[in-house]
Design a protein around this motif. Sequence first.
Motif, PDB file in Angstrom:
ATOM      1  N   MET A  54       0.820  -1.203   0.000  1.00 21.48           N
ATOM      2  CA  MET A  54       0.000   0.000   0.000  1.00 21.48           C
ATOM      3  C   MET A  54       0.860   1.262   0.000  1.00 21.48           C
ATOM      4  N   SER A  55       2.020   1.181   0.634  1.00 28.32           N
ATOM      5  CA  SER A  55       2.902   2.353   0.722  1.00 28.32           C
ATOM      6  C   SER A  55       3.657   2.608  -0.577  1.00 28.32           C
ATOM      7  N   GLY A  56       3.646   1.637  -1.476  1.00 24.89           N
ATOM      8  CA  GLY A  56       4.406   1.750  -2.723  1.00 24.89           C
ATOM      9  C   GLY A  56       5.721   1.003  -2.688  1.00 24.89           C
ATOM     10  N   LYS A  57       6.200   0.653  -1.504  1.00 22.39           N
ATOM     11  CA  LYS A  57       7.450  -0.092  -1.392  1.00 22.39           C
ATOM     12  C   LYS A  57       7.223  -1.553  -1.754  1.00 22.39           C
ATOM     13  N   THR A  58       8.317  -2.230  -2.102  1.00 18.83           N
ATOM     14  CA  THR A  58       8.225  -3.626  -2.516  1.00 18.83           C
ATOM     15  C   THR A  58       8.949  -4.539  -1.525  1.00 18.83           C
ATOM     16  N   ILE A  59       8.466  -5.784  -1.443  1.00 21.02           N
ATOM     17  CA  ILE A  59       8.997  -6.771  -0.509  1.00 21.02           C
ATOM     18  C   ILE A  59       9.417  -8.018  -1.278  1.00 21.02           C
ATOM     19  N   GLU A  60      10.649  -8.457  -1.060  1.00 21.91           N
ATOM     20  CA  GLU A  60      11.082  -9.757  -1.560  1.00 21.91           C
ATOM     21  C   GLU A  60      10.766 -10.799  -0.484  1.00 21.91           C
ATOM     22  N   VAL A  61      10.015 -11.816  -0.841  1.00 25.50           N
ATOM     23  CA  VAL A  61       9.658 -12.866   0.109  1.00 25.50           C
ATOM     24  C   VAL A  61      10.783 -13.892   0.173  1.00 25.50           C
ATOM     25  N   THR A  62      11.407 -13.995   1.329  1.00 26.87           N
ATOM     26  CA  THR A  62      12.445 -15.011   1.521  1.00 26.87           C
ATOM     27  C   THR A  62      11.981 -16.112   2.471  1.00 26.87           C
ATOM     28  N   HIS A  63      10.880 -15.861   3.185  1.00 22.29           N
ATOM     29  CA  HIS A  63      10.317 -16.906   4.041  1.00 22.29           C
ATOM     30  C   HIS A  63       8.823 -16.655   4.210  1.00 22.29           C
ATOM     31  N   THR A  64       8.017 -17.672   3.882  1.00 16.91           N
ATOM     32  CA  THR A  64       6.558 -17.489   3.960  1.00 16.91           C
ATOM     33  C   THR A  64       6.034 -17.530   5.395  1.00 16.91           C
ATOM     34  N   ASP A  65       6.859 -17.991   6.342  1.00 15.69           N
ATOM     35  CA  ASP A  65       6.429 -17.997   7.741  1.00 15.69           C
ATOM     36  C   ASP A  65       6.760 -16.687   8.441  1.00 15.69           C
ATOM     37  N   ALA A  66       7.310 -15.735   7.708  1.00 15.68           N
ATOM     38  CA  ALA A  66       7.477 -14.370   8.236  1.00 15.68           C
ATOM     39  C   ALA A  66       6.354 -13.514   7.663  1.00 15.68           C
ATOM     40  N   GLU A  67       5.117 -14.035   7.772  1.00 12.90           N
ATOM     41  CA  GLU A  67       3.950 -13.393   7.155  1.00 12.90           C
ATOM     42  C   GLU A  67       3.382 -12.255   7.981  1.00 12.90           C
ATOM     43  N   GLY A  68       3.597 -12.310   9.299  1.00 12.98           N
ATOM     44  CA  GLY A  68       2.995 -11.288  10.157  1.00 12.98           C
ATOM     45  C   GLY A  68       3.459  -9.896   9.792  1.00 12.98           C
ATOM     46  N   ARG A  69       4.754  -9.750   9.588  1.00  8.20           N
ATOM     47  CA  ARG A  69       5.304  -8.428   9.248  1.00  8.20           C
ATOM     48  C   ARG A  69       4.823  -7.977   7.867  1.00  8.20           C
ATOM     49  N   VAL A  70       4.578  -8.954   6.977  1.00  3.69           N
ATOM     50  CA  VAL A  70       4.126  -8.614   5.629  1.00  3.69           C
ATOM     51  C   VAL A  70       2.732  -7.986   5.672  1.00  3.69           C
ATOM     52  N   ALA A 105      14.507 -11.318  16.214  1.00  3.95           N
ATOM     53  CA  ALA A 105      13.440 -10.466  16.753  1.00  3.95           C
ATOM     54  C   ALA A 105      13.614  -9.022  16.301  1.00  3.95           C
ATOM     55  N   ILE A 106      14.866  -8.576  16.219  1.00  4.19           N
ATOM     56  CA  ILE A 106      15.140  -7.207  15.787  1.00  4.19           C
ATOM     57  C   ILE A 106      14.817  -7.038  14.304  1.00  4.19           C
ATOM     58  N   GLN A 107      15.038  -8.089  13.531  1.00  2.00           N
ATOM     59  CA  GLN A 107      14.724  -8.015  12.104  1.00  2.00           C
ATOM     60  C   GLN A 107      13.259  -7.635  11.870  1.00  2.00           C
ATOM     61  N   GLY A 108      12.366  -8.153  12.723  1.00  2.00           N
ATOM     62  CA  GLY A 108      10.958  -7.803  12.589  1.00  2.00           C
ATOM     63  C   GLY A 108      10.740  -6.306  12.671  1.00  2.00           C
ATOM     64  N   GLY A 109      11.429  -5.667  13.620  1.00  2.00           N
ATOM     65  CA  GLY A 109      11.324  -4.218  13.759  1.00  2.00           C
ATOM     66  C   GLY A 109      11.974  -3.474  12.615  1.00  2.00           C
ATOM     67  N   VAL A 110      13.126  -3.964  12.170  1.00  2.00           N
ATOM     68  CA  VAL A 110      13.811  -3.342  11.033  1.00  2.00           C
ATOM     69  C   VAL A 110      12.895  -3.331   9.810  1.00  2.00           C
ATOM     70  N   PHE A 111      12.214  -4.441   9.580  1.00  2.00           N
ATOM     71  CA  PHE A 111      11.297  -4.536   8.448  1.00  2.00           C
ATOM     72  C   PHE A 111      10.145  -3.545   8.588  1.00  2.00           C
ATOM     73  N   LEU A 112       9.479  -3.552   9.723  1.00  2.00           N
ATOM     74  CA  LEU A 112       8.289  -2.709   9.910  1.00  2.00           C
ATOM     75  C   LEU A 112       8.617  -1.224   9.838  1.00  2.00           C
TER      76      LEU A 112
END
Length: 498
Positions: free
Chosen positions: A337-353, A443-450
């Motif tokens: 929605m923001s216009g940015k793009t995401i490369e999916v490297t793991h489908t179980d990291a869906e919450g942040r997506v 755990a920090i990666q989740g924050g970096v992503f968001l």
Amino acid sequence: MCMEWNRTSKALSQVAVDAVILFVTDTLHLSKEGKLIDLRLNHYLSQLMDSEEITGRFEECMLLHTRGEIAAQKVVLVGMGNEKKWSSQRFRQCVAIGARKAQQSGVKELAVSVPEFLEKRFGSADLVQAVVEGVELGCYELPSYKQISRSTGIQKVVFSEQTLSKTSIEVGMERGGVFAEASKKASTWCNEPSNHLTPTVLASYADEVAKRCGLEIDIVDKDRLEELNAHAFLAVAKGSAEPPKLIMLRYQGAPDDEEVLGLVGKGVTFDSGGLQIKPHEGMDKMKSDMSGAAAVLAAMDAIGTLKPHCNVVAVIVSCENMTGSHAYRPGDVLSTMSGKTIEVTHTDAEGRVILADGLAYARKLGATKLVDIATLTGAAVVCLGREKTLMLGNDDTLLQDVSVAAGLAGEPVWKFPLEEEYDYYLHSDIADVKNEGGRAAGAIQGGVFLQHFVEDTPWVHLDIAGPAFSQKDSGIYRNGATGAGTRTLIHLALQMGL
């Protein structure tokens, strides 16, 4: 069954109930009420303390029969521990331990009061609130689908007023009731089987809350999500036959104020892990992967009831993460929605997506500060166990506000770093960011992503993967879903309204 709460000016020794709760310190100090009951019991409590059968250590709990010496049939004696560690949260825990012990012994009517040695150190209304929350949450039984229902528990609680002011009692009992009810709703929703609680059912619960509390609500379906370019959220949802729902709730308690608190909750009602499927151990607990959404919805229920002088907008992104033929894949690149793009490297990291689109939508709705809450990473459990919530964010003031709110709620948080040197974990050669970068600093990666999706808006991330589910009865928490974070969010809104 709802508990009936009554007040009395009588001393505990004169209240005719099944049991009373008393508190003792590790220096074997009883309250005035306790000393009076000890006297009426011919110093039986003193004898037990002299023989070291009662030590007053924290969480110690003993049930005694009064043999008709006082109006109550039983006394539940709970240890408060060292006074240097006293807090309203510890008192709440002690009340819960005592109330649960009473309930397990068949008590239907209970009496309790606030020890005067605590009144000198903490706010009276806060202590009363702790009593209500302690009894209500400590005795709460999560709903069961068994054919034979459980026996009823405590039905009536009598609060002995004694030295407390009428105002502090009224405020404490009202808030305690609302906070406890919110926590119970959140834990109940999280404990619901996924075939009973789908995104559509969660949206119907939100509609009930909105109607009861007078909140604005908008339930955004798949077609409108396409129009909003919420393609990251939709990608996760495509693997399931259950349609996704984006739920918006708005509370407008300060129309002239430009400040708007945005609460964003992860609502994955079942998480298989997607194509990179989870191990079978513990997958049955993935019904609670919507704990963040439950906390946000229950908090909005309480906010709409208490009506603080502030503005709150809530966004819940709810779907399932499944393995159907349309499931998103490792290597996919998603637009957001923001216009940015995401490369999916793991489908179980869906919450942040899905939170990426949820946070962007909250910003579109006018949120001037953001708090997201989610069972985001197993790494948070590895770091902090089930005792604390992992917290990180981009604004020191908001981080402090959330920390204070969590302290008042008795839901401890621990701040993790969010600094530029962690950015490389999620560097992508083909998109703006990838959604997972290996085990290190998970755990920090989740924050970096968001952080990529909040821009310059003050923001805090709460990872409740640990405390969202308790593996045993402990204080106010029962074995199962806990409703973690709910009371923190309510306190945060109340602080904004001051």
